[in-house]
Design an enzyme around this catalytic site. Structure first.
Site, PDB file in Angstrom:
ATOM      1  N   GLY A 260      43.650  -1.878  69.917  1.00  0.00           N
ATOM      2  CA  GLY A 260      44.614  -1.668  71.002  1.00  0.00           C
ATOM      3  C   GLY A 260      43.960  -1.535  72.364  1.00  0.00           C
TER       4      GLY A 260
ATOM      5  N   SER B 292      42.847  -4.290  74.155  1.00  0.00           N
ATOM      6  CA  SER B 292      43.009  -5.577  74.862  1.00  0.00           C
ATOM      7  C   SER B 292      41.784  -6.474  74.826  1.00  0.00           C
ATOM      8  CB  SER B 292      43.406  -5.354  76.326  1.00  0.00           C
ATOM      9  OG  SER B 292      44.684  -4.862  76.384  1.00  0.00           O
TER      10      SER B 292
ATOM     11  N   SER C  72      41.591  -9.184  73.243  1.00  0.00           N
ATOM     12  CA  SER C  72      42.072 -10.557  73.310  1.00  0.00           C
ATOM     13  C   SER C  72      42.422 -10.944  74.746  1.00  0.00           C
ATOM     14  CB  SER C  72      43.280 -10.672  72.372  1.00  0.00           C
ATOM     15  OG  SER C  72      43.987 -11.824  72.612  1.00  0.00           O
TER      16      SER C  72
ATOM     17  N   ASP D  94      48.525  -6.120  79.625  1.00  0.00           N
ATOM     18  CA  ASP D  94      47.096  -6.204  79.307  1.00  0.00           C
ATOM     19  C   ASP D  94      46.378  -7.176  80.238  1.00  0.00           C
ATOM     20  OD1 ASP D  94      48.007  -4.652  77.283  1.00  0.00           O
ATOM     21  OD2 ASP D  94      47.725  -6.137  75.703  1.00  0.00           O
TER      22      ASP D  94
HETATM   23  C1  GLA Z   1      50.265  -4.844  73.381  1.00  0.00           C
HETATM   24  C2  GLA Z   1      50.858  -5.978  74.219  1.00  0.00           C
HETATM   25  C3  GLA Z   1      51.350  -5.446  75.560  1.00  0.00           C
HETATM   26  C4  GLA Z   1      52.263  -4.243  75.383  1.00  0.00           C
HETATM   27  C5  GLA Z   1      51.645  -3.227  74.436  1.00  0.00           C
HETATM   28  C6  GLA Z   1      52.577  -2.103  74.084  1.00  0.00           C
HETATM   29  O1  GLA Z   1      49.111  -4.359  73.986  1.00  0.00           O
HETATM   30  O2  GLA Z   1      49.893  -6.978  74.457  1.00  0.00           O
HETATM   31  O3  GLA Z   1      51.987  -6.481  76.272  1.00  0.00           O
HETATM   32  O4  GLA Z   1      53.550  -4.633  74.964  1.00  0.00           O
HETATM   33  O5  GLA Z   1      51.210  -3.810  73.217  1.00  0.00           O
HETATM   34  O6  GLA Z   1      52.822  -1.327  75.221  1.00  0.00           O
END
Ligand code: GLA
Length: 339
Positions: free
Chosen positions: A106, A108, A110, A152
């Protein structure tokens, strides 16, 4: 048209509050973390992209128009295809990637990879970071098939270290707010991996979309509140999370500007409870980490990112951070810091 080796570095991000609302018109508060990706791109004079990474192993050699294959080089491949379509680069590319952003946590990784590949392909003076982030989101939505929002990509493309990006996801306007010196954000990996591409993100996103459609609105965050009573069951819970989280993140912007650490912490806790009960994206192990983080003295703690595993973020007073961390780790030996 750029023809030389280009190296760029792009960080991962942690979201402090404003979860699951970046496709519903909410304001979100991510900030960059120290972990980052370093990506080098150079044209190779062929019609093949060659993508390599010491960590992920296996150099990937694929034709320039190969569709997504649901492996890690997709992020680079999709970005290169977008960069060629925009006329930024020409022909096959050699790309090497080194990243210390934990994957599937979680943070980011990617979005950082896509943004890095686009930044390494962008000709000087072409396209600002907002337009680049929008192009990166299209790669994720259309090439990789993940229906994510814009948080993100904006956080990693336009964020600044030590600053919170208060981002209005309706029009991508933002403020960069310095994190006060007496606030420490600790990002903690649960050790439970999750993938946005595994379907659970898409499933929740569709549920939120169904709630918005049932109420006939584009952005659930723009509702006044009472309209939510028209829904029942899971759509009601998802919509309630989105609406209340939208309110919380606006209050969090005020708390941050007022340097009110305990108010911000309380909002983080309320956000976690809503992610657990209404959005239903937490796991018992994440709930226990949040409870223990708070019991040991954090001002706030919450699951961060899409959930189903990944990380929690905690807000602690810097002078207590070391002892607090040692005590938390004693209760949860599997955890690691990722800030
Ligand atoms: C992921 C998605 C984001 C957002 C989060 C939840 O990171 O890529 O766009 O929706 O989940 O807040």
């Amino acid at each position: 048209m750029s023809t030389e080796d280009v190296t760029v570095r792009v960080p991962g991000r942690v979201n402090l509050i404003g979860e699951w609302i970046d496709f519903s018109g909410g304001t979100v508060l991510p900030m960059p973390i120290r972990s980052e990706i370093t990506l080098t791109r150079r044209p190779n004079g062929t019609q093949t992209d060659v993508i390599g990474s010491a960590q992920f192993g296996n150099e990937a050699r694929v034709g320039m128009d190969t569709p997504a294959r649901h492996d890690w080089p997709d992020a680079v491949r999709g970005a290169l295809q977008a960069a060629r379509a925009m006329g930024w680069i020409d022909g096959g590319q050699d790309v090497s990637v080194h990243s210390d952003i934990p994957v599937g946590q979680g943070l980011s990784s990617s979005a950082a990879t896509i943004v890095a590949a686009l930044k390494a392909s962008r000709p000087a003076g072409e396209t600002d970071d907002v337009a680049l982030a929008l192009a990166a989101r299209r790669v994720e939505n259309e090439f990789m098939g993940v229906p994510c929002g814009i948080m993100d990509q904006m956080a990693v493309a336009a964020g600044r270290r030590g600053h919170v990006l208060a981002l209005d996801t309706v029009d991508c306007s933002f403020e960069l707010l310095p994190l006060p010196d007496d606030w420490e954000i600790v990002v903690i990996q649960s050790g439970v991996q999750r993938e946005l591409a595994d379907g659970s993100y898409k499933m929740r996103q569709l549920e939120c979309q169904a709630a918005a459609d049932a109420l006939g609105v584009e952005h659930l965050c723009a509702l006044m509140g009472p309209e939510l009573l028209k829904l029942s069951g899971a759509p009601a819970r998802r919509a309630r999370h989105i609406w209340t989280e939208g309110q919380r993140s606006l209050e969090a912007v005020d708390a941050l500007k007022a340097r009110d650490r305990s108010a911000f912490g309380r909002l983080m806790v309320a956000s976690h409870n809503s992610l657990r009960d209404d959005m239903e994206v937490s796991l018992p192990v994440m709930d226990r980490m949040v409870e223990d983080a708070l019991a040991l003295g954090a001002e706030g703690a919450r699951l961060t990112g899409a959930g189903f595993g990944g990380c929690i973020a905690a807000l602690v007073a810097p002078e207590c951070a070391a002892t607090w961390w040692a005590a938390l780790q004693a209760r949860h030996p599997q955890i690691k810091r990722a800030d």
